[in-house]
Design a protein around this motif. Sequence first.
Motif, mmCIF file in Angstrom:
data_model
loop_
_atom_site.group_PDB
_atom_site.id
_atom_site.type_symbol
_atom_site.label_atom_id
_atom_site.label_comp_id
_atom_site.label_asym_id
_atom_site.label_seq_id
_atom_site.Cartn_x
_atom_site.Cartn_y
_atom_site.Cartn_z
ATOM 1 N N ALA A 1 -1.629 -9.104 -1.011
ATOM 2 C CA ALA A 1 -0.352 -8.390 -0.936
ATOM 3 C C ALA A 1 -0.033 -8.095 0.532
ATOM 4 C CB ALA A 1 -0.405 -7.090 -1.733
ATOM 5 N N THR A 2 1.254 -8.069 0.872
ATOM 6 C CA THR A 2 1.652 -7.780 2.254
ATOM 7 C C THR A 2 2.611 -6.592 2.344
ATOM 8 O OG1 THR A 2 3.509 -9.347 2.183
ATOM 9 C CG2 THR A 2 1.364 -10.200 2.919
ATOM 10 N N ILE A 3 2.899 -5.965 1.206
ATOM 11 C CA ILE A 3 3.758 -4.780 1.168
ATOM 12 C C ILE A 3 3.079 -3.730 0.306
ATOM 13 C CG2 ILE A 3 5.990 -3.835 0.434
ATOM 14 C CD1 ILE A 3 7.200 -6.598 0.902
ATOM 15 N N LEU A 4 3.104 -2.499 0.755
ATOM 16 C CA LEU A 4 2.598 -1.359 -0.002
ATOM 17 C C LEU A 4 3.782 -0.535 -0.482
ATOM 18 C CD1 LEU A 4 0.612 0.751 -1.023
ATOM 19 C CD2 LEU A 4 0.229 1.470 1.359
ATOM 20 N N ASN A 5 4.023 -0.581 -1.786
ATOM 21 C CA ASN A 5 5.099 0.189 -2.405
ATOM 22 C C ASN A 5 4.498 1.517 -2.850
ATOM 23 O OD1 ASN A 5 7.475 1.007 -3.583
ATOM 24 N ND2 ASN A 5 7.285 -0.312 -5.368
ATOM 25 N N ASP A 6 4.744 2.542 -2.068
ATOM 26 C CA ASP A 6 4.004 3.803 -2.142
ATOM 27 C C ASP A 6 4.863 4.915 -2.728
ATOM 28 O OD1 ASP A 6 2.417 6.025 -1.679
ATOM 29 O OD2 ASP A 6 2.531 5.900 0.505
ATOM 30 N N VAL A 7 4.679 5.193 -4.018
ATOM 31 C CA VAL A 7 5.489 6.234 -4.656
ATOM 32 C C VAL A 7 5.100 7.629 -4.181
ATOM 33 C CG1 VAL A 7 5.899 4.815 -6.704
ATOM 34 C CG2 VAL A 7 3.993 6.435 -6.707
ATOM 35 N N SER A 8 3.961 7.751 -3.517
ATOM 36 C CA SER A 8 3.546 9.058 -3.003
ATOM 37 C C SER A 8 3.999 9.292 -1.565
ATOM 38 C CB SER A 8 2.017 9.173 -3.052
ATOM 39 O OG SER A 8 1.400 8.321 -2.090
ATOM 40 N N ALA A 9 4.478 8.240 -0.897
ATOM 41 C CA ALA A 9 4.878 8.323 0.515
ATOM 42 C C ALA A 9 3.809 8.985 1.366
ATOM 43 C CB ALA A 9 6.210 9.064 0.661
ATOM 44 N N SER A 10 2.539 8.646 1.067
ATOM 45 C CA SER A 10 1.439 9.281 1.792
ATOM 46 C C SER A 10 0.422 8.290 2.345
ATOM 47 C CB SER A 10 0.702 10.255 0.857
ATOM 48 O OG SER A 10 0.056 9.542 -0.196
ATOM 49 N N LEU A 11 0.671 6.999 2.159
ATOM 50 C CA LEU A 11 -0.327 5.989 2.528
ATOM 51 C C LEU A 11 0.086 5.193 3.761
ATOM 52 C CD1 LEU A 11 -1.202 4.624 -1.037
ATOM 53 C CD2 LEU A 11 -2.296 6.485 0.233
ATOM 54 N N GLU A 12 0.841 5.826 4.639
ATOM 55 C CA GLU A 12 1.310 5.126 5.830
ATOM 56 C C GLU A 12 0.153 4.618 6.681
ATOM 57 O OE1 GLU A 12 1.230 9.561 6.777
ATOM 58 O OE2 GLU A 12 1.965 8.304 5.130
ATOM 59 N N HIS A 13 -0.956 5.366 6.698
ATOM 60 C CA HIS A 13 -2.109 4.946 7.500
ATOM 61 C C HIS A 13 -2.716 3.655 6.961
ATOM 62 C CE1 HIS A 13 -3.547 7.431 4.194
ATOM 63 N NE2 HIS A 13 -4.746 6.910 4.341
ATOM 64 N N VAL A 14 -2.681 3.473 5.639
ATOM 65 C CA VAL A 14 -3.209 2.242 5.036
ATOM 66 C C VAL A 14 -2.332 1.056 5.430
ATOM 67 C CG1 VAL A 14 -3.816 1.074 2.896
ATOM 68 C CG2 VAL A 14 -4.204 3.540 3.121
ATOM 69 N N ALA A 15 -1.023 1.247 5.335
ATOM 70 C CA ALA A 15 -0.101 0.183 5.732
ATOM 71 C C ALA A 15 -0.270 -0.141 7.212
ATOM 72 C CB ALA A 15 1.340 0.594 5.435
ATOM 73 N N GLY A 16 -0.397 0.887 8.026
ATOM 74 C CA GLY A 16 -0.559 0.665 9.464
ATOM 75 C C GLY A 16 -1.835 -0.081 9.788
ATOM 76 N N GLU A 17 -2.933 0.303 9.145
ATOM 77 C CA GLU A 17 -4.212 -0.361 9.384
ATOM 78 C C GLU A 17 -4.162 -1.840 8.999
ATOM 79 O OE1 GLU A 17 -6.802 1.897 6.939
ATOM 80 O OE2 GLU A 17 -6.786 3.672 8.238
ATOM 81 N N ALA A 18 -3.460 -2.140 7.903
ATOM 82 C CA ALA A 18 -3.431 -3.498 7.372
ATOM 83 C C ALA A 18 -2.321 -4.349 7.981
ATOM 84 C CB ALA A 18 -3.262 -3.451 5.854
#
Length: 271
Positions: free
Chosen positions: A102-119
């Motif tokens: 996967a190349t997109i994180l669809n985050d319903v919690s709007a709290s996983l920005e660090h995961v998206a940034g790391e990846a």
Amino acid sequence: MRPLVMGVLNVTPDSFSDGGSWADPDAAVQRGRQLLAEGADIIDVGGESTRPGAEPVGIDTELARVVPTIEALVDDVAAAGARLSIDTRHAEVAREALAAGATILNDVSASLEHVAGEAGAGWVAMHMLGEPGTMQDDPHYDDVVAEVRAFLVAAEERGRDAGADEIWIDPGIGFGKTFEHNWALLGALDQLVDTGIPVAVGTSRKGFLGAVLAEADGTDQRPGPEDRLEGSITTACWAATMGAAMIRVHDVRATVAALGAVATLHGSGGT
């Protein structure tokens, strides 16, 4: 140019719109290929229902649902020039799904920005009031548009600080909102678009559409999720007209066709 179309692929037994339809791994993969054939730009794979009142599932269960599906679809998605998205609110699931392709994180919690940034992944930050199990327990806002807008602008700033370069903001239609809140947000989508941040919208098959369709038919009987196509298409086209960059839908073929017509009208100046 039409918005991106994100096709929903729920690999859960209890999603509000199609629970159980694609829970079988083979059926999920075939459904993903069908969505690609119908014109989806993104396949959004979700292994935990976030419908109102939904119970959370264990991390291992969610991983077992989504990772094999993503791995099985990677080559087909790449061949179609499309992308895979993981719909989750759990960091461990997000990391494993992104590692699987996967190349997109669809985050319903709007709290996983660090995961998206790391990846180095795209990040969709959605507004939700509370948790899925409680979000519809009398949601209240003093000014729903202003409050959701402020939340999403702040989320985008956090995402940039965390190293995420590709960000969308999603007002979270139906996530801790009354029907009136949903309509107010749709009517004011231009206020989100005016932030300059790409806007994602998901209205497909949601309950507030059933209510307005029943009213249009002069009946108290609200159509079920699979019978809300007219409302789904109408609100998708409205979102596109207001400048949304991405539309999340169940009915990909019909939506792609409708959005293509809207794009043609815009290109011709509406004449």
